[in-house]
Design a protein around this motif. Structure first.
Motif, PDB file in Angstrom:
ATOM      1  N   PHE A  61      64.661  19.684  34.901  1.00 54.61           N
ATOM      2  CA  PHE A  61      64.383  18.943  36.137  1.00 54.61           C
ATOM      3  C   PHE A  61      62.885  18.873  36.402  1.00 54.61           C
ATOM      4  N   ASN A  62      62.229  20.005  36.317  1.00 55.71           N
ATOM      5  CA  ASN A  62      60.788  20.043  36.576  1.00 55.71           C
ATOM      6  C   ASN A  62      60.040  19.648  35.306  1.00 55.71           C
ATOM      7  N   HIS A  63      60.404  18.453  34.864  1.00 53.87           N
ATOM      8  CA  HIS A  63      59.971  17.909  33.610  1.00 53.87           C
ATOM      9  C   HIS A  63      58.442  17.883  33.463  1.00 53.87           C
ATOM     10  N   GLY A  76      78.813  23.164  35.645  1.00 58.76           N
ATOM     11  CA  GLY A  76      78.082  24.148  34.855  1.00 58.76           C
ATOM     12  C   GLY A  76      76.671  23.695  34.564  1.00 58.76           C
ATOM     13  N   CYS A  77      75.899  24.608  33.990  1.00 58.81           N
ATOM     14  CA  CYS A  77      74.468  24.367  33.765  1.00 58.81           C
ATOM     15  C   CYS A  77      74.227  23.026  33.076  1.00 58.81           C
ATOM     16  N   VAL A  78      74.854  22.835  31.902  1.00 60.05           N
ATOM     17  CA  VAL A  78      74.579  21.635  31.098  1.00 60.05           C
ATOM     18  C   VAL A  78      75.031  20.383  31.841  1.00 60.05           C
ATOM     19  N   ALA A  79      76.238  20.425  32.418  1.00 59.34           N
ATOM     20  CA  ALA A  79      76.786  19.260  33.117  1.00 59.34           C
ATOM     21  C   ALA A  79      75.805  18.764  34.170  1.00 59.34           C
ATOM     22  N   CYS A  80      75.231  19.673  34.910  1.00 59.73           N
ATOM     23  CA  CYS A  80      74.314  19.266  35.970  1.00 59.73           C
ATOM     24  C   CYS A  80      72.938  18.907  35.411  1.00 59.73           C
ATOM     25  N   HIS A  81      72.435  19.716  34.509  1.00 58.07           N
ATOM     26  CA  HIS A  81      71.096  19.473  33.973  1.00 58.07           C
ATOM     27  C   HIS A  81      71.010  18.210  33.123  1.00 58.07           C
ATOM     28  N   GLN A  82      72.157  17.703  32.652  1.00 58.76           N
ATOM     29  CA  GLN A  82      72.123  16.447  31.907  1.00 58.76           C
ATOM     30  C   GLN A  82      71.683  15.288  32.794  1.00 58.76           C
ATOM     31  N   ILE A 122      62.292  30.585  33.196  1.00 62.07           N
ATOM     32  CA  ILE A 122      63.035  31.546  34.008  1.00 62.07           C
ATOM     33  C   ILE A 122      63.020  31.070  35.450  1.00 62.07           C
ATOM     34  N   LYS A 123      64.202  30.953  36.020  1.00 64.19           N
ATOM     35  CA  LYS A 123      64.273  30.656  37.454  1.00 64.19           C
ATOM     36  C   LYS A 123      64.993  31.806  38.138  1.00 64.19           C
ATOM     37  N   ARG A 124      64.292  32.444  39.063  1.00 66.15           N
ATOM     38  CA  ARG A 124      64.918  33.553  39.799  1.00 66.15           C
ATOM     39  C   ARG A 124      65.393  33.038  41.149  1.00 66.15           C
ATOM     40  N   PRO A 147      56.800  32.085  45.348  1.00 68.33           N
ATOM     41  CA  PRO A 147      58.160  31.687  45.758  1.00 68.33           C
ATOM     42  C   PRO A 147      58.146  30.375  46.546  1.00 68.33           C
ATOM     43  N   TYR A 148      59.169  29.553  46.338  1.00 68.08           N
ATOM     44  CA  TYR A 148      59.275  28.284  47.060  1.00 68.08           C
ATOM     45  C   TYR A 148      60.707  28.070  47.547  1.00 68.08           C
ATOM     46  N   THR A 149      60.863  27.162  48.498  1.00 59.94           N
ATOM     47  CA  THR A 149      62.182  26.897  49.067  1.00 59.94           C
ATOM     48  C   THR A 149      63.030  26.140  48.063  1.00 59.94           C
ATOM     49  N   PRO A 164      72.210  24.520  43.324  1.00 57.24           N
ATOM     50  CA  PRO A 164      72.900  25.793  43.469  1.00 57.24           C
ATOM     51  C   PRO A 164      72.011  26.987  43.209  1.00 57.24           C
ATOM     52  N   HIS A 165      70.721  26.754  43.178  1.00 57.26           N
ATOM     53  CA  HIS A 165      69.855  27.818  42.687  1.00 57.26           C
ATOM     54  C   HIS A 165      69.345  28.803  43.717  1.00 57.26           C
ATOM     55  N   GLY A 166      69.771  28.689  44.974  1.00 55.66           N
ATOM     56  CA  GLY A 166      69.406  29.727  45.936  1.00 55.66           C
ATOM     57  C   GLY A 166      68.407  29.295  46.983  1.00 55.66           C
TER      58      GLY A 166
HETATM   59  C1  HEC Z   1      74.620  21.451  40.343  1.00 53.91           C
HETATM   60  C2  HEC Z   1      73.426  21.353  39.527  1.00 53.91           C
HETATM   61  C3  HEC Z   1      72.899  22.536  38.751  1.00 53.91           C
HETATM   62  C4  HEC Z   1      73.595  23.502  38.065  1.00 53.91           C
HETATM   63  C5  HEC Z   1      75.093  23.676  37.957  1.00 53.91           C
HETATM   64  C6  HEC Z   1      72.601  24.357  37.442  1.00 53.91           C
HETATM   65  N1  HEC Z   1      71.339  23.933  37.739  1.00 53.91           N
HETATM   66 FE1  HEC Z   1      69.611  24.723  37.057  1.00 53.91          FE
HETATM   67  N2  HEC Z   1      68.538  23.423  38.174  1.00 53.91           N
HETATM   68  C7  HEC Z   1      69.079  22.444  39.001  1.00 53.91           C
HETATM   69  C8  HEC Z   1      68.002  21.787  39.726  1.00 53.91           C
HETATM   70  C9  HEC Z   1      68.172  20.662  40.732  1.00 53.91           C
HETATM   71  C10 HEC Z   1      66.802  22.401  39.310  1.00 53.91           C
HETATM   72  C11 HEC Z   1      65.396  22.118  39.815  1.00 53.91           C
HETATM   73  C12 HEC Z   1      65.187  22.995  41.012  1.00 53.91           C
HETATM   74  C13 HEC Z   1      63.755  23.175  41.382  1.00 53.91           C
HETATM   75  O1  HEC Z   1      63.069  22.197  41.651  1.00 53.91           O
HETATM   76  O2  HEC Z   1      63.297  24.289  41.407  1.00 53.91           O
HETATM   77  C14 HEC Z   1      67.180  23.409  38.320  1.00 53.91           C
HETATM   78  C15 HEC Z   1      66.282  24.184  37.637  1.00 53.91           C
HETATM   79  C16 HEC Z   1      66.604  25.115  36.671  1.00 53.91           C
HETATM   80  C17 HEC Z   1      65.664  25.823  35.846  1.00 53.91           C
HETATM   81  C18 HEC Z   1      64.146  25.581  35.803  1.00 53.91           C
HETATM   82  C19 HEC Z   1      63.870  24.443  34.811  1.00 53.91           C
HETATM   83  C20 HEC Z   1      64.160  23.068  35.370  1.00 53.91           C
HETATM   84  O3  HEC Z   1      65.134  22.412  34.920  1.00 53.91           O
HETATM   85  O4  HEC Z   1      63.424  22.633  36.267  1.00 53.91           O
HETATM   86  C21 HEC Z   1      66.368  26.690  35.060  1.00 53.91           C
HETATM   87  C22 HEC Z   1      65.821  27.665  34.043  1.00 53.91           C
HETATM   88  C23 HEC Z   1      67.760  26.505  35.384  1.00 53.91           C
HETATM   89  N3  HEC Z   1      67.878  25.523  36.360  1.00 53.91           N
HETATM   90  C24 HEC Z   1      68.797  27.187  34.784  1.00 53.91           C
HETATM   91  C25 HEC Z   1      70.147  26.974  35.057  1.00 53.91           C
HETATM   92  C26 HEC Z   1      71.240  27.740  34.459  1.00 53.91           C
HETATM   93  C27 HEC Z   1      71.067  28.825  33.421  1.00 53.91           C
HETATM   94  C28 HEC Z   1      72.390  27.261  35.018  1.00 53.91           C
HETATM   95  C29 HEC Z   1      73.815  27.713  34.780  1.00 53.91           C
HETATM   96  C30 HEC Z   1      74.093  29.117  34.908  1.00 53.91           C
HETATM   97  C31 HEC Z   1      72.019  26.195  35.939  1.00 53.91           C
HETATM   98  N4  HEC Z   1      70.655  26.051  35.935  1.00 53.91           N
HETATM   99  C32 HEC Z   1      72.927  25.456  36.674  1.00 53.91           C
HETATM  100  C33 HEC Z   1      70.405  22.122  39.107  1.00 53.91           C
HETATM  101  C34 HEC Z   1      71.477  22.828  38.541  1.00 53.91           C
END
Ligand code: HEC
Length: 179
Positions: free
Chosen positions: A172-174, A157-163, A85-87, A56-58, A62-64
């Motif tokens: 992100f963790n390319h 949403g997921c895609v909007a941010c991950h783009q 999988i990101k928990r 586990p890491y900090t 929005p991921h917790g």
């Molecule tokens: C506002 C931005 C944002 C949104 C919205 C978001 N994410 Fe992410 N997500 C991130 C970031 C930043 C990381 C990298 C975090 C880290 O270093 O652990 C990440 C990491 C992840 C990862 C690990 C792979 C990676 O990209 O490093 C998964 C899987 C993931 N997200 C799934 C989701 C899903 C599914 C949703 C929608 C339900 C979602 N995320 C919504 C910002 C976002």
């Protein structure tokens, strides 16, 4: 009368397109596929008590508060491809060691990116899901299930941010994943 019918038809058409626009994800097929992914993840030991996890890491919004992320491969039907999988962990007393000792107690959500060949080239074929710890699919504040092309073409949403992730693969963790 005729005018009324036309107006009613126009309103129906508007309503249908508004509904379609509001929910380009979270439909019946998306939910069925999300359920299939969960079943296969469970069979492979990625859910429930004793699930395979990373250290586990900090985390960050929005991921917790505390996160753990693993990347692997998963077979779902004929599709055999990358699964990340990101928990997300949180709650009173959450810390890296607390999560390491009792992950189930602090688990809040399981976010998944699964590459499904042919799903949607625009988003690198990633299928997105946010599960509750019991495998049910969580919903956004509008009541739409978070499964499928979540946030594609939208502001949030997921895609909007991950783009915005570097490398153009929506990861992100390319350097660590999706190779
Ligand atoms: C506002 C931005 C944002 C949104 C919205 C978001 N994410 Fe992410 N997500 C991130 C970031 C930043 C990381 C990298 C975090 C880290 O270093 O652990 C990440 C990491 C992840 C990862 C690990 C792979 C990676 O990209 O490093 C998964 C899987 C993931 N997200 C799934 C989701 C899903 C599914 C949703 C929608 C339900 C979602 N995320 C919504 C910002 C976002």
């Amino acid at each position: 009368m005729k005018l009324k019918q036309t107006a009613a038809a126009a309103i129906t058409a508007m309503w249908v397109s508004a509904t379609a626009f509001a929910a380009p994800f979270g439909n019946k097929d998306d939910l069925a596929y999300a359920a299939e992914i969960w079943v296969n993840m469970s069979a492979a030991g990625f859910t429930g008590k004793g699930a395979t996890m990373s250290t586990p890491y900090t985390g960050m919004h929005p991921h917790g508060a505390i996160l753990d992320t693993i990347d692997t491969r998963l077979k779902v039907g004929d599709n055999d491809d990358i699964l990340i999988i990101k928990r997300n962990y949180g709650g009173d007393g959450v810390s890296k060691s607390a999560v390491a000792n009792d992950p189930e107690k602090y688990l809040k959500a399981v976010t998944v990116m699964y590459r499904k060949k042919g799903f949607d080239a625009d988003i690198q074929d990633w299928f997105w899901v946010k599960y509750a710890p019991d495998g049910s699919v969580l919903k956004n504040p509008k009541g739409v299930s978070l499964a499928g092309k979540v946030g594609k073409g939208m502001a949030k949403g997921c895609v909007a941010c991950h783009q915005g992730a570097p490398g153009g693969d929506l990861v992100f963790n390319h350097d660590r994943y999706a190779k």
